[in-house]
Design an enzyme around this catalytic site. Structure first.
Site, PDB file in Angstrom:
ATOM      1  CB  THR A   1      39.241  18.510  48.077  1.00  0.00           C
ATOM      2  OG1 THR A   1      38.558  17.268  48.345  1.00  0.00           O
ATOM      3  CG2 THR A   1      38.356  19.649  48.554  1.00  0.00           C
TER       4      THR A   1
ATOM      5  CG  PHE B   1      40.796  23.485  49.817  1.00  0.00           C
ATOM      6  CD1 PHE B   1      40.091  23.422  51.022  1.00  0.00           C
ATOM      7  CD2 PHE B   1      41.359  22.328  49.314  1.00  0.00           C
ATOM      8  CE1 PHE B   1      39.952  22.220  51.691  1.00  0.00           C
ATOM      9  CE2 PHE B   1      41.223  21.118  49.991  1.00  0.00           C
ATOM     10  CZ  PHE B   1      40.526  21.066  51.181  1.00  0.00           C
TER      11      PHE B   1
END
Length: 289
Positions: A177, A179
């Site tokens: 992921t 960010f």
């Protein structure tokens, strides 16, 4: 680059969420964190001075773009100060006294359950939908259920005192992921930088081609493009673009000036240090080619 350890970092989710794990990865383990109910609350916490920075998930390597996060970037005037790439490692956890063989059900967010689907079927564990990964760990710790486990990150197990019964439940190991670290000021200059912008084009032939040509014509590498509907103009779109380079670079400055002339709207979200590309030599699943 690690920041001052006294900063308070806002993130969306419960304590122990992957977003908090990403904040600790970037800022260090001794930071203070501020859990927020929604992505918008991250931005408000910074605007109101309750947090110095925010950690916003914008993209997953398997599930794609986090749409609701991108929608907030156009509504708020914060700067992207860094990008963080977190390896997502799902753990099966339960209160003390249970073992893997005793578990019949596991609860977690639907996306986490989907990412562990084949592993859960192999183990004979029934998935149970919960609103949040870390929230599942918190609720199970507060009210243990026989033969029930939770699926979340290692930090959630540590936060709520659960025992990890199995690690790396995800079916595909290359699960990351991305960010954005948000703040009020510009990031310090780095050797390897990225820049993120939002723009709209005129509603005419080749409008997007002419805008992107400002980057291509200067050998600026485009790393991501995403389109989102304009909420105030049906069938018109906002384009979110990331590219290599810093807004102070002469070639980037020329490209931004060219885009400004071709686009009907342009917003520079910031230039920031580019995160290292994740190691792709890890174990690959059967769908990896």
């Amino acid at each position: 680059m690690k920041e001052n350890q006294t900063k308070l970092i806002a993130f969306q989710g419960e304590k122990g969420a992957y977003s908090e794990q990403a904040a600790r990865q970037h800022f260090g383990s001794e930071i203070g964190t501020l859990p927020c109910h929604a992505f918008e609350d991250i931005f408000n916490a910074i605007h109101e001075g309750r947090a110095s920075h925010g950690m916003l998930p914008v993209e997953n390597s398997l599930a794609g773009t986090v749409i609701s996060a991108y929608d907030q970037l156009v509504d708020h005037d914060l700067r992207i100060q860094a990008e963080v790439i977190l390896k997502v490692e799902h753990c099966l956890m339960a209160p003390s006294g249970q073992n893997l063989q005793s578990i019949e059900k596991a609860m977690s967010h639907p996306q986490a359950l989907a990412q562990c689907d084949r592993t859960l079927r192999r183990l004979g564990i029934e998935p149970v939908v919960h609103y949040d990964t870390a929230g599942a760990a918190r609720d199970l710790a507060a009210k243990p259920i026989p033969k029930m486990a939770a699926i979340a990150g290692e930090l959630a197990a540590e936060t709520y005192g659960l025992e990890i019964l199995a690690r790396n439940l995800e079916d595909l190991s290359l699960n990351f992921t991305r960010f954005f670290v948000l703040g009020s000021a510009d990031a310090a200059r780095a050797n390897a930088s990225k820049t993120s912008i939002i723009f709209t084009t005129r509603h005419e032939p080749a409008a997007l081609y002419r805008v992107l040509g400002q980057l291509a014509g200067r050998d600026i590498n485009l790393t991501k493009i995403e389109s989102r509907p304009r909420r105030n103009r049906p069938w018109h779109y906002l384009f979110y673009v990331d590219f290599e380079g810093h807004e102070d670079d002469p070639a980037v400055q020329e490209a931004l000036m060219g885009i400004l002339k071709q686009a009907s709207f342009l917003k520079v979200l910031g230039s920031y240090p580019a995160a290292p590309i994740p190691n792709s030599s890890q174990r690959a699943g059967p769908d990896d080619n």
